[in-house]
Design an enzyme around this catalytic site. Structure first.
Site, mmCIF file in Angstrom:
data_model
loop_
_atom_site.group_PDB
_atom_site.id
_atom_site.type_symbol
_atom_site.label_atom_id
_atom_site.label_comp_id
_atom_site.label_asym_id
_atom_site.label_seq_id
_atom_site.Cartn_x
_atom_site.Cartn_y
_atom_site.Cartn_z
ATOM 1 N N ASP A 118 0.825 -1.208 0.000
ATOM 2 C CA ASP A 118 0.000 0.000 0.000
ATOM 3 C C ASP A 118 0.857 1.255 0.000
ATOM 4 O O ASP A 118 1.559 1.539 0.966
ATOM 5 C CB ASP A 118 -0.888 -0.038 1.245
ATOM 6 C CG ASP A 118 -1.944 1.059 1.258
ATOM 7 O OD1 ASP A 118 -2.043 1.810 0.264
ATOM 8 O OD2 ASP A 118 -2.663 1.165 2.261
ATOM 9 N N ASP A 168 -1.641 7.903 -6.126
ATOM 10 C CA ASP A 168 -1.789 6.644 -5.398
ATOM 11 C C ASP A 168 -2.016 5.505 -6.385
ATOM 12 O O ASP A 168 -2.915 5.579 -7.218
ATOM 13 C CB ASP A 168 -2.951 6.726 -4.415
ATOM 14 C CG ASP A 168 -3.164 5.422 -3.664
ATOM 15 O OD1 ASP A 168 -2.175 4.844 -3.178
ATOM 16 O OD2 ASP A 168 -4.309 4.974 -3.574
#
Length: 433
Positions: free
Chosen positions: A108, A315
Site C-alpha cells: 500500500d 496513489d
C-alpha cells in the site's frame, strides 16, 4: 471498440526466497512478480466473478479508499519487480523471521507501517493462512518505549511493562494494534538469489479488524513516512522505486517494479514533477496545475490540502482519479461537449457514461502537473463497466483529490524520494480503447 478493462491495479507475489544479504544484493538487485488479483494464480481469485463484477468492485473500492487516506491515529542497490495488472489492491508474498515464515500482505502506497497478524491474537480478522508466531523466530525482537525505533512509528504508546505499542486505524473502520518489533524480511532478487533485509521495523498485530480479505495477513507500507518499507530501505535503493501498471488486457504479461538505479526513468517522452512534502508524510503529494480537453485548458485552483502546492495525491491503489466537485464539473462538461454518443446511466459515482455499442472518439486529455504534461490514452480515461456501457474514469468527491491507477496505466512511473521527484514516461506500446 476494444473492451477497456484496464482499471485493475496489481498483486505482488515474491517467489524463491533463500539467504542473500542486502549488501550482497546491491549489484544484482532483486525482483518481484506482480500478479493480477483476479488471475487464477492469485489467492483472491474468484472464478464466479465476471469481468464487469470485478470492474464494479474496483470502482467501489476507489471511494472506500478515500477514507484510508484519513488515518485517525549501505551503497545504492539496483532492484526490480515483475508487474501484472490487477483490480485495486496489491498483494506481496514475503517472508518474515528466522526460519522464514511466508506472509501475504496488502502492498500500500497509502500506508507506512509494515504489520501482520500475530499470535496470540485477542481479536483478528479471519485469515486462511496460519498466524505469525514471534516466539518461533530467532531474529524477532520487540522495542521498549524509550527506543528511537518506537519514535519512528506514529501513534505509539507504552504498555504497563514499558514495551512500545502501536495503533493504526482508518476512516473505513479498519485497524491494527499490537507491539512494535523488528525482524528479518526476505525478498527475491533479480539474480535468482533472495535478498535478506535484517532488522525491519514492523508491527506485530494482536488486535486487528476491518475490511481485510481472509487471504491476506496485513499491510506492507510503501508510503513516504519514516517507518515505511521504502524509507527503511533508504540509501540501499537510493530512495528510488518505479512501476509500470499494465491494463487488464495485458494480464498474461509481466513488467518490472524497479528499485535503486534500475528505477531511474529517462529517455524520450519522460517528464518529471516535484513531490511536495506535506502532512502526513505517508502520502505522495503532487501539484496539479490544469487538465486540458483538446485545446481547452481548465485551470485547477482547488486547495484540498490547504496549499497551492501539493494539491493532489498520487496513489497506485486507488482505481479512479478523484477530483473536487466544482473542478470535476468543468472537466466533465468539456469532455461531454466533445463526444457525440448517447449518454446512459452507469454505476454509482460515475457521472459520465455512454452507450458503448456506439462508436465514438475519445478526446485528447492532458494532465498538467508542475513541470510535466502527461498526455493520457483513451484507456486511461474511459472504461467499460458492462458490455454496453463505457464511463469516464474521473469522478467527483468533496474537497479531495487523488490521481488514481487508471490514469497511470501504460506509463512507467518513477519515484525519487531523496530528490523529491516523480517521473512519467509513456509506454511505447499503444493500447486502444
Amino acid at each position: 471498440m476494444a473492451a477497456v478493462v484496464s482499471l485493475f491495479a496489481f498483486v505482488f507475489a515474491i517467489v524463491g526466497l533463500s539467504n542473500l544479504s542486502l549488501i550482497q544484493a546491491q549489484k544484482g538487485g532483486f525482483s518481484v512478480e506482480l500478479i493480477h488479483r483476479d488471475s487464477p494464480k492469485s489467492p483472491l481469485y474468484n472464478h464466479l466473478d465476471t469481468t464487469y463484477n470485478r470492474v464494479t468492485n474496483a470502482l467501489r473500492r476507489s471511494f472506500n479508499r478515500v477514507h484510508r487516506f484519513k488515518p485517525t491515529s549501505v551503497s545504492t542497490m539496483e532492484a526490480e519487480a515483475d508487474v501484472i495488472a490487477d483490480s485495486g489492491e496489491y498483494l506481496m508474498n514475503i517472508s518474515i523471521g528466522t526460519p522464514a515464515f511466508d506472509i501475504v500482505a496488502i502492498a500500500d502506497t497509502g500506508s507506512d507501517l509494515i504489520w501482520t497478524q500475530c499470535k496470540p491474537c485477542s481479536q483478528c480478522f479471519p485469515q486462511n493462512a496460519p498466524l505469525f508466531d514471534p516466539t518461533a523466530s530467532s531474529t524477532y525482537k520487540k522495542f521498549s518505549c524509550r527506543t528511537s525505533q518506537c519514535g519512528d512509528v506514529e501513534g505509539t504508546s507504552c504498555s504497563s511493562n514499558g514495551s512500545c505499542q502501536y495503533s493504526v486505524s482508518y476512516g473505513d473502520g479498519s485497524y491494527s494494534k499490537g507491539e512494535v518489533a523488528a525482524d528479518t524480511l526476505t525478498l527475491d532478487s533479480t539474480t535468482g538469489s533472495p535478498v535478506v533485509v535484517p532488522n525491519v521495523i514492523m508491527g506485530c498485530g494482536h488486535d486487528n479488524d476491518g475490511s481485510f480479505d481472509e487471504n491476506t495477513s496485513g499491510i506492507i507500507g510503501l508510503g513516504g513516512g519514516d517507518s515505511s518499507f521504502i524509507s527503511q530501505l533508504g540509501t540501499t535503493v537510493d530512495g528510488k522505486f518505479s512501476y509500470c501498471l499494465l491494463p487488464f488486457s495485458e494480464a498474461g504479461n509481466s513488467s518490472k517494479m524497479n528499485f535503486g538505479s534500475d528505477a531511474i526513468v529517462s529517455g524520450n517522452g519522460a517528464v518529471s514533477t516535484p513531490l511536495t512534502k506535506q502532512s502526513p508524510q505517508t502520502f505522495y503529494f503532487l501539484t496539479l496545475e490544469a487538465i486540458s480537453v483538446g485545446t481547452n485548458r481548465i485551470k485547477y485552483t482547488d486547495k484540498p490540502f490547504g496549499t497551492d502546492q501539493g494539491n493532489i495525491i498520487i496513489d497506485s491503489g486507488t482505481t479512479l482519479t478523484l477530483l473536487p466537485d466544482e473542478f470535476y464539473s468543468e472537466l466533465e462538461s468539456a469532455v461531454s461537449s466533445m463526444i457525440n454518443a448517447p449518454k446512459v446511466n452507469g454505476p454509482e459515482g460515475l457521472n459520465l457514461c455512454y452507450d458503448a455499442t456506439t462508436e465514438f472518439a475519445v478526446p485528447d486529455i492532458t494532465v498538467h502537473f508542475s513541470g510535466a504534461d502527461v498526455k493520457l490514452q483513451p484507456l486511461n480515461t474511459f472504461v467499460l463497466v458492462s458490455e454496453t456501457v463505457a464511463c469516464f474514469t474521473f469522478s467527483p468527491v468533496p474537497n479531495f483529490a487523488i490521481y488514481g491507477n487508471l490514469a497511470q496505466m501504460n506509463f512507467l512511473v518513477g519515484y525519487d524520494t531523496i530528490k523529491q521527484t516523480v517521473w512519467f514516461k509513456p509506454s511505447l506500446k499503444f493500447i486502444e480503447f
